[in-house]
Design a protein around this motif. Structure first.
Motif, short mmCIF file in Angstrom:
data_model
loop_
_atom_site.label_atom_id
_atom_site.label_comp_id
_atom_site.label_asym_id
_atom_site.label_seq_id
_atom_site.Cartn_x
_atom_site.Cartn_y
_atom_site.Cartn_z
N ALA A 51 -19.37 10.48 -16.50
CA ALA A 51 -20.39 9.90 -17.37
C ALA A 51 -21.00 8.64 -16.77
CB ALA A 51 -19.78 9.59 -18.74
N ASN A 52 -20.18 7.80 -16.14
CA ASN A 52 -20.72 6.58 -15.54
C ASN A 52 -21.70 6.89 -14.42
OD1 ASN A 52 -19.47 4.42 -17.02
ND2 ASN A 52 -17.55 5.21 -16.20
N SER A 71 -22.18 -5.04 -14.85
CA SER A 71 -20.72 -5.26 -14.88
C SER A 71 -20.03 -4.17 -15.69
CB SER A 71 -20.39 -6.64 -15.42
OG SER A 71 -20.83 -6.78 -16.75
N GLU A 72 -20.68 -3.66 -16.73
CA GLU A 72 -20.10 -2.57 -17.51
C GLU A 72 -20.06 -1.28 -16.70
OE1 GLU A 72 -22.08 -2.05 -21.26
OE2 GLU A 72 -22.15 -4.20 -21.61
N ILE A 73 -21.14 -1.01 -15.99
CA ILE A 73 -21.19 0.20 -15.16
C ILE A 73 -20.14 0.11 -14.06
CG2 ILE A 73 -22.60 1.55 -13.56
CD1 ILE A 73 -25.04 0.65 -15.22
N GLU A 78 -15.07 1.72 -11.39
CA GLU A 78 -13.76 1.34 -10.85
C GLU A 78 -12.64 2.07 -11.60
OE1 GLU A 78 -14.02 -2.90 -11.15
OE2 GLU A 78 -14.87 -3.08 -9.13
N GLU A 79 -12.80 2.22 -12.89
CA GLU A 79 -11.79 2.97 -13.68
C GLU A 79 -11.75 4.42 -13.24
OE1 GLU A 79 -11.41 4.57 -18.21
OE2 GLU A 79 -12.05 2.49 -17.96
N ASP A 80 -12.93 5.02 -12.99
CA ASP A 80 -12.99 6.40 -12.54
C ASP A 80 -12.31 6.56 -11.19
OD1 ASP A 80 -14.43 6.91 -14.80
OD2 ASP A 80 -16.36 7.12 -13.79
N GLY A 83 -8.39 7.10 -10.61
CA GLY A 83 -7.74 8.41 -10.64
C GLY A 83 -7.82 9.06 -11.99
N PRO A 84 -7.37 10.30 -12.05
CA PRO A 84 -7.42 11.05 -13.29
C PRO A 84 -6.55 10.45 -14.37
CG PRO A 84 -6.68 12.45 -11.48
CD PRO A 84 -6.81 11.05 -10.96
N ARG A 85 -7.06 10.51 -15.58
CA ARG A 85 -6.27 10.06 -16.73
C ARG A 85 -5.35 11.18 -17.14
NH1 ARG A 85 -11.21 9.02 -20.07
NH2 ARG A 85 -12.23 9.65 -18.20
#
Length: 86
Positions: A51-52, A71-73, A78-80, A83-85
């Motif tokens: 999504a990002n 900064s939100e993007i 960075e979260e993506d 690695g996989p959740r």
């Protein structure tokens, strides 16, 4: 990376195998790696992680510039990449 400790025999029709094999050749990966990625995409929420990227691509199409704070993007990307959740 996790240790692969399960073997799976999978039968595919010619059309599905051709799709997987074409992607493997295009990306320089094995057929097995493409199938593992497809499983991750379907079951580990890769739709959400992408999504990002979709937001970023949509923003770059706007001549007026981003409507969302960078900064939100960046935080989402960075979260993506973490690695996989599970």
């Amino acid at each position: 990376m996790s240790v692969m400790d399960r073997r799976l025999q999978l039968l595919l029709d010619e059309q599905r195998y051709a799709l997987v094999q074409t992607e493997a050749e295009r990306s320089g990966r094995s057929v097995a790696a493409v199938i593992r990625e497809a499983i991750d995409y379907r079951f580990l929420g890769a739709d959400d992680r992408g999504a990002n990227l979709r937001v970023w691509l949509d923003l770059t199409a706007e001549p007026s510039g981003p409507a969302v704070d960078w900064s939100e993007i960046k935080a989402g990307i960075e979260e993506d990449l973490a690695g996989p959740r599970r």
